[in-house]
Design a protein around this motif. Structure first.
Motif, short mmCIF file in Angstrom:
data_model
loop_
_atom_site.label_atom_id
_atom_site.label_comp_id
_atom_site.label_asym_id
_atom_site.label_seq_id
_atom_site.Cartn_x
_atom_site.Cartn_y
_atom_site.Cartn_z
N PRO A 1 0.82 -1.22 0.00
CA PRO A 1 0.00 0.00 0.00
C PRO A 1 0.85 1.26 0.00
CG PRO A 1 -0.79 -1.57 1.63
CD PRO A 1 0.53 -2.08 1.12
N GLY A 2 0.34 2.29 -0.66
CA GLY A 2 1.02 3.57 -0.68
C GLY A 2 0.82 4.32 0.63
N LYS A 3 1.50 5.43 0.74
CA LYS A 3 1.34 6.29 1.91
C LYS A 3 -0.01 7.00 1.82
CE LYS A 3 6.23 7.28 2.42
NZ LYS A 3 7.27 8.31 2.42
N VAL A 4 -0.49 7.47 2.94
CA VAL A 4 -1.71 8.27 2.95
C VAL A 4 -1.32 9.69 2.56
CG1 VAL A 4 -3.61 9.17 4.34
CG2 VAL A 4 -2.80 6.83 4.69
N ALA A 5 -1.92 10.20 1.51
CA ALA A 5 -1.61 11.54 1.03
C ALA A 5 -2.34 12.58 1.88
CB ALA A 5 -2.03 11.68 -0.42
N THR A 6 -1.77 13.76 1.92
CA THR A 6 -2.44 14.89 2.55
C THR A 6 -3.47 15.42 1.56
OG1 THR A 6 -0.41 15.44 3.74
CG2 THR A 6 -2.08 17.18 3.56
N LEU A 7 -4.71 15.46 2.00
CA LEU A 7 -5.77 15.89 1.09
C LEU A 7 -5.73 17.40 0.88
CD1 LEU A 7 -8.76 13.66 2.20
CD2 LEU A 7 -7.15 13.30 0.34
N ASN A 8 -6.03 17.78 -0.34
CA ASN A 8 -6.11 19.18 -0.72
C ASN A 8 -7.22 19.28 -1.78
OD1 ASN A 8 -5.00 18.37 -3.23
ND2 ASN A 8 -2.92 18.74 -2.52
N PRO A 9 -7.53 20.45 -2.29
CA PRO A 9 -8.61 20.56 -3.26
C PRO A 9 -8.40 19.69 -4.52
CG PRO A 9 -8.12 22.72 -2.39
CD PRO A 9 -7.06 21.78 -1.86
N ALA A 10 -7.17 19.56 -4.98
CA ALA A 10 -6.92 18.73 -6.16
C ALA A 10 -7.22 17.26 -5.87
CB ALA A 10 -5.47 18.91 -6.63
N TRP A 11 -6.75 16.77 -4.73
CA TRP A 11 -7.06 15.38 -4.35
C TRP A 11 -8.56 15.20 -4.22
CZ3 TRP A 11 -5.55 10.50 -3.78
CH2 TRP A 11 -4.18 10.20 -3.85
N SER A 12 -9.24 16.16 -3.64
CA SER A 12 -10.70 16.06 -3.48
C SER A 12 -11.39 15.95 -4.84
CB SER A 12 -11.23 17.27 -2.71
OG SER A 12 -10.72 17.26 -1.40
N ALA A 13 -10.92 16.73 -5.80
CA ALA A 13 -11.50 16.66 -7.14
C ALA A 13 -11.28 15.28 -7.76
CB ALA A 13 -10.90 17.75 -8.04
N PHE A 14 -10.09 14.72 -7.56
CA PHE A 14 -9.83 13.37 -8.07
C PHE A 14 -10.76 12.36 -7.40
CE2 PHE A 14 -7.91 9.22 -7.50
CZ PHE A 14 -7.74 8.84 -8.82
N LEU A 15 -10.94 12.49 -6.10
CA LEU A 15 -11.81 11.56 -5.38
C LEU A 15 -13.24 11.64 -5.88
CD1 LEU A 15 -10.37 12.03 -1.78
CD2 LEU A 15 -10.02 10.06 -3.30
N VAL A 16 -13.70 12.84 -6.21
CA VAL A 16 -15.04 12.99 -6.78
C VAL A 16 -15.10 12.30 -8.15
CG1 VAL A 16 -16.72 14.65 -7.69
CG2 VAL A 16 -15.62 15.08 -5.50
#
Length: 146
Positions: free
Chosen positions: A86-101
């Motif tokens: 497994p990869g590391k847990v990334a720090t969420l930011n607006p770009a990550w949030s957009a990817f998750l959506v």
């Protein structure tokens, strides 16, 4: 430049899912098995090649001295014995949030309101930023190590 075919052989859907799963699970407050299933479904379509393109651009951008073959060897060495670590847990930011959506839209767990937002010009821009951000994260995960 599109990613080389060998990258897709090294960074398979299962490998990419393993690298992104901890962040996805934490962001959605779900267990790792559920996160893996959702990500695997999300990456079954056009999202995986798009993500590999972004990761390849990031890999090439940060390693100026290596040739493409050298970069692929670095990825192969990093994945080595434990490609599904497994990869590391990334720090969420607006770009990550957009990817998750975007991932949730691919899986079908996001609502119509999210779909409408992501279909706007601003939503498409944010989605592209999200893919680029996750591509950089994936590049780091694929090249850290040996």
């Amino acid at each position: 430049m599109p990613y080389p075919p060998r990258l897709a052989h090294l960074a398979t859907r299962a490998v990419v899912v393993a690298k992104l799963m901890p962040t996805y699970a934490q962001a959605h407050n779900i267990d790792e098995e559920e996160a893996s299933q959702r990500l695997s479904t999300a990456l079954a379509g056009r999202m995986l090649p798009t993500l590999l393109d972004a990761a390849w651009d990031a890999i090439r951008g940060k390693a100026k001295r290596l040739t493409d073959d050298g970069l692929l060897e670095k990825v192969a060495a990093t994945l080595g014995d434990r490609p599904l670590r497994p990869g590391k847990v990334a720090t969420l930011n607006p770009a990550w949030s957009a990817f998750l959506v975007l991932a949730d839209l691919e899986v079908g767990t996001a609502g119509d309101a999210a779909r409408r937002v992501m279909e706007t010009e601003e939503g498409r821009r944010r989605g592209a930023e999200g893919v680029a951000e996750v591509g950089r994260f994936l590049a780091a995960e694929l090249t850290r190590g040996k």
